[in-house]
Design a protein around this motif. Structure first.
Motif, PDB file in Angstrom:
ATOM      1  N   GLU A 196       0.837  -1.196   0.000  1.00 34.62           N
ATOM      2  CA  GLU A 196       0.000   0.000   0.000  1.00 34.62           C
ATOM      3  C   GLU A 196       0.879   1.256   0.000  1.00 34.62           C
ATOM      4  O   GLU A 196       1.931   1.297   0.632  1.00 34.62           O
ATOM      5  N   ASP A 197       0.428   2.281  -0.735  1.00 34.85           N
ATOM      6  CA  ASP A 197       1.190   3.526  -0.850  1.00 34.85           C
ATOM      7  C   ASP A 197       0.799   4.472   0.300  1.00 34.85           C
ATOM      8  O   ASP A 197      -0.317   4.973   0.340  1.00 34.85           O
ATOM      9  N   PHE A 198       1.763   4.715   1.198  1.00 37.94           N
ATOM     10  CA  PHE A 198       1.517   5.616   2.326  1.00 37.94           C
ATOM     11  C   PHE A 198       2.397   6.862   2.262  1.00 37.94           C
ATOM     12  O   PHE A 198       2.716   7.459   3.288  1.00 37.94           O
ATOM     13  N   GLU A 199       2.789   7.240   1.065  1.00 43.78           N
ATOM     14  CA  GLU A 199       3.672   8.402   0.922  1.00 43.78           C
ATOM     15  C   GLU A 199       3.024   9.674   1.475  1.00 43.78           C
ATOM     16  O   GLU A 199       3.679  10.509   2.105  1.00 43.78           O
ATOM     17  N   VAL A 200       1.721   9.838   1.253  1.00 45.33           N
ATOM     18  CA  VAL A 200       1.040  11.046   1.728  1.00 45.33           C
ATOM     19  C   VAL A 200       1.067  11.107   3.254  1.00 45.33           C
ATOM     20  O   VAL A 200       1.361  12.153   3.847  1.00 45.33           O
ATOM     21  N   LEU A 201       0.781   9.977   3.913  1.00 45.32           N
ATOM     22  CA  LEU A 201       0.842   9.947   5.373  1.00 45.32           C
ATOM     23  C   LEU A 201       2.238  10.292   5.876  1.00 45.32           C
ATOM     24  O   LEU A 201       2.407  11.050   6.833  1.00 45.32           O
ATOM     25  N   GLN A 202       3.252   9.730   5.222  1.00 48.49           N
ATOM     26  CA  GLN A 202       4.627   9.982   5.660  1.00 48.49           C
ATOM     27  C   GLN A 202       4.990  11.452   5.503  1.00 48.49           C
ATOM     28  O   GLN A 202       5.590  12.061   6.397  1.00 48.49           O
ATOM     29  N   ARG A 203       4.618  12.057   4.389  1.00 46.99           N
ATOM     30  CA  ARG A 203       4.960  13.458   4.162  1.00 46.99           C
ATOM     31  C   ARG A 203       4.121  14.393   5.034  1.00 46.99           C
ATOM     32  O   ARG A 203       4.580  15.463   5.418  1.00 46.99           O
ATOM     33  N   MET A 204       2.909  13.982   5.363  1.00 46.86           N
ATOM     34  CA  MET A 204       2.113  14.774   6.308  1.00 46.86           C
ATOM     35  C   MET A 204       2.834  14.892   7.645  1.00 46.86           C
ATOM     36  O   MET A 204       2.877  15.962   8.266  1.00 46.86           O
ATOM     37  N   SER A 205       3.432  13.784   8.106  1.00 45.89           N
ATOM     38  CA  SER A 205       4.117  13.809   9.400  1.00 45.89           C
ATOM     39  C   SER A 205       5.334  14.716   9.362  1.00 45.89           C
ATOM     40  O   SER A 205       5.764  15.229  10.393  1.00 45.89           O
ATOM     41  N   GLY A 206       5.916  14.916   8.166  1.00 41.96           N
ATOM     42  CA  GLY A 206       7.098  15.756   8.048  1.00 41.96           C
ATOM     43  C   GLY A 206       6.817  17.240   8.063  1.00 41.96           C
ATOM     44  O   GLY A 206       7.752  18.046   8.029  1.00 41.96           O
ATOM     45  N   MET A 207       5.545  17.632   8.166  1.00 50.33           N
ATOM     46  CA  MET A 207       5.201  19.057   8.124  1.00 50.33           C
ATOM     47  C   MET A 207       5.357  19.737   9.478  1.00 50.33           C
ATOM     48  O   MET A 207       5.335  20.966   9.556  1.00 50.33           O
TER      49      MET A 207
END
Length: 580
Positions: A196-207
């Protein structure tokens, strides 16, 4: 969330709620049953369900037996429909805005089993919903084709998804802007299949600086570890913010971010500055070679000016703009670091009008930090603990930098190419770790003694690489020469500090800015002391002792640089695969 793919649970949803109940709620309730709940401060919990529209299942409820029973019932439920991120983030914003206590700490856990579905409901620039399926008959097992806008439908679909992603990142960043980046912790969890692609979740945490991301797969034991970590974080936050039992003082209004960017031409009391000169500036002190000594003001300075309104606030302190100032004619090089023949001087005049008390800023802008608690305004112990910690961290970073230089020089000598030698030396500075020095000013504020800690303002993108609760993060994909990851270096330094002190101390809570020329310029670290006899004179609330050291190594993954420095983890603690 789908059914029947988490061993031991009927649905993914039931697995999540069972872990929340057993690993998060129950440990917090046990504190209350043991009589520690009140001393650790109040906690309220909200629960938001993601779907086509978000639904608030619980709104600011206390952690009690009734809430526990509610989650018990939720273990029998399962999710329906799409998982739209944006409505959920908007609801989180609204719930956090209901918090009346400006010093309250906030923790958000955002859990999903897939990427956002918001794009399905958005039209393209041509006004067509290109992610909807056509209403046509298809063979069994086949999917209906998507609607086309008659132009470049595939491009429109990609544009919509990309805009949804950017909107998600902006919403998370705005939470920090609105409520304070040191006040909110934002964790994202991907609980779904390995592919599953969780790139958006990962980048959200980096904000946000205090945040983390974990990708779990569909394993309940990893989900348990997430909520165990969350309850540990919450307990630490409750202890740090409420366990000391001190009186919260009013820090005043927040400064406009626009005014913060401008260097004032003239500093005046009427312009909102507190100015300390003469008998109102008692002393300036700091740590030099391990001794707490008197320090001189900058050349030409006669006092200190601190803006009345704070620009940032954490759990312990508020921060303000600050300058050393002068009131006399002052001759100042416009370019002090340029060669002599390129320097020019400017004469600036500050008025001696007593009513407005005009001054000019001397030197670079600084950041002043003051405690949020009345009791810590009565002496310099709070600030001395911070200054001592920062000095000790700098002492250890000097040892780290020396080891880095030796590694770089060894690589350069081993290379037969002079070009490689030059590259190694030019790139060494990017690895270096420096903690900026700080000073403590003793002033008389409206006839009462007060202490202010000040340090240089860090210009650049402020990043928090790890905290004092074991969380570490990756925020960039930047690499240095030979493939070293930029974000691995602060974690390596934390590991190194434990190793070089024989387990007596571990420096963490690493935050600041980085660039290739200066390396890491850091501020306000924490140190966990492993042995009572290793503690310094002033104990800080951020020191969690041996438990803090264990929490760091529970999540730390040794990098290539760790291995090249010969660093090893403590016996019985293996590196985790999770990166916050």
């Amino acid at each position: 969330m789908r059914r029947n793919d988490v061993p031991g649970f009927p649905t993914r949803t039931s697995a999540v709620y069972d872990c929340i109940l057993r690993e998060f709620l129950e440990p917090q309730l046990s504190l209350t049953r043991a009589g520690r709940g009140r001393s650790l401060g109040n906690v309220v919990l909200s629960l938001v369900h993601m779907s086509t529209q978000s639904t608030v299942k619980l709104r600011r409820v206390p952690l009690n037996e009734e809430t526990s029973q509610h989650f018990e019932r939720l273990t029998q439920s399962y999710a329906r429909d799409h998982g739209n991120y944006l409505p959920a983030l908007e609801t989180v914003d609204e719930l956090l805005a209901e918090t009346r206590d400006e010093a309250a700490q906030m923790i958000v856990m955002f859990l999903s089993d897939g990427e956002p579905s918001d794009h399905v409901f958005r039209t393209c620039i041509h006004g067509v919903n290109v992610w909807k399926t056509q209403n046509v008959q298809v063979p069994p097992g086949s999917r209906p084709p998507l609607i086309s806008c008659g132009r470049s439908a595939w491009r429109c679909r990609n544009d919509i998804k990309r805009q949804i992603q950017l909107d998600c990142y902006d919403r998370v960043a705005s939470l920090g802007d609105k409520f304070g980046r040191d006040r909110i912790r934002f964790y994202t969890v991907g609980f779904g299949p390995a592919d599953e692609d969780f790139e958006v979740l990962q980048r959200m945490s980096g904000m946000l600086p205090q945040s983390g991301f974990q990708k779990l797969g569909l394993k309940a034991n990893l989900l348990i570890s997430v909520f165990s970590s969350l309850t540990s974080t919450l307990t630490s936050v409750r202890e740090d913010s409420a366990g000391h039992g001190m009186t919260l003082r009013q820090a005043g209004p927040r400064e406009s971010s626009d005014s913060f960017q401008e260097r004032p031409r003239v500093i005046t009391r009427l312009g909102g500055w507190n100015i300390y000169e003469g008998k109102n500036l008692v002393s300036k002190k700091g740590y030099v070679d391990g001794r707490y000594v008197e320090l001189p003001l900058r050349e030409g300075a006669t006092g200190l000016a601190v803006f009345e309104d704070w620009f940032d606030q954490g759990s312990e302190r508020a921060t303000y703009r600050c300058f050393e100032v002068a009131r006399e004619y002052y001759l100042m090089p416009a370019y002090p670091f340029a060669p002599p023949h390129m320097q020019r001087s400017e004469i600036t005049h500050a008025s001696k009008t007593q009513d407005n008390h005009e001054c000019i800023a001397v030197g670079l802008q600084m950041v002043a930090k003051q405690s949020l608690f009345e009791e810590e305004m009565l002496n310099d112990h709070f600030h001395r603990s911070m200054a001592e910690t920062q000095f000790e961290a700098q002492r250890l970073s000097t040892l780290f930098n020396e080891r880095i230089q030796r590694i770089v020089e060894a690589k350069a000598v081993a290379s037969s190419s002079s070009a490689a030698f030059d590259f190694a030396h030019s790139d060494a500075s990017a690895f270096l770790v420096t903690f900026i020095p700080c000073s403590i000013y003793h002033v008389n504020h409206r006839s009462k003694p007060q202490w202010i800690l000040a340090e240089s303002f860090l210009d650049g993108c402020f990043v928090k690489w790890n905290n004092n609760g074991g969380a570490c993060k990756k925020v960039t994909n930047a690499f240095l020469g030979d493939g070293y990851a930029v974000d691995d270096i602060p974690q390596t330094f934390s590991h190194f500090s434990w190793s070089v002190t024989d387990g007596d101390a571990l420096v963490c809570d690493l935050q600041g800015v980085w660039n290739k020329l200066d390396g890491f310029m850091l501020t306000d670290p924490a140190i966990h002391y492993g042995k009572p006899e290793a503690k310094k004179r002033f104990k800080r609330r951020t020191d969690k002792g041996p438990q803090g050291i264990r929490e760091f190594f529970a999540s730390h993954v040794c990098s290539r640089l760790c291995r090249e420095l010969g660093l090893k983890a403590p016996d019985g603690l293996s590196s985790a695969n999770a990166v916050f």
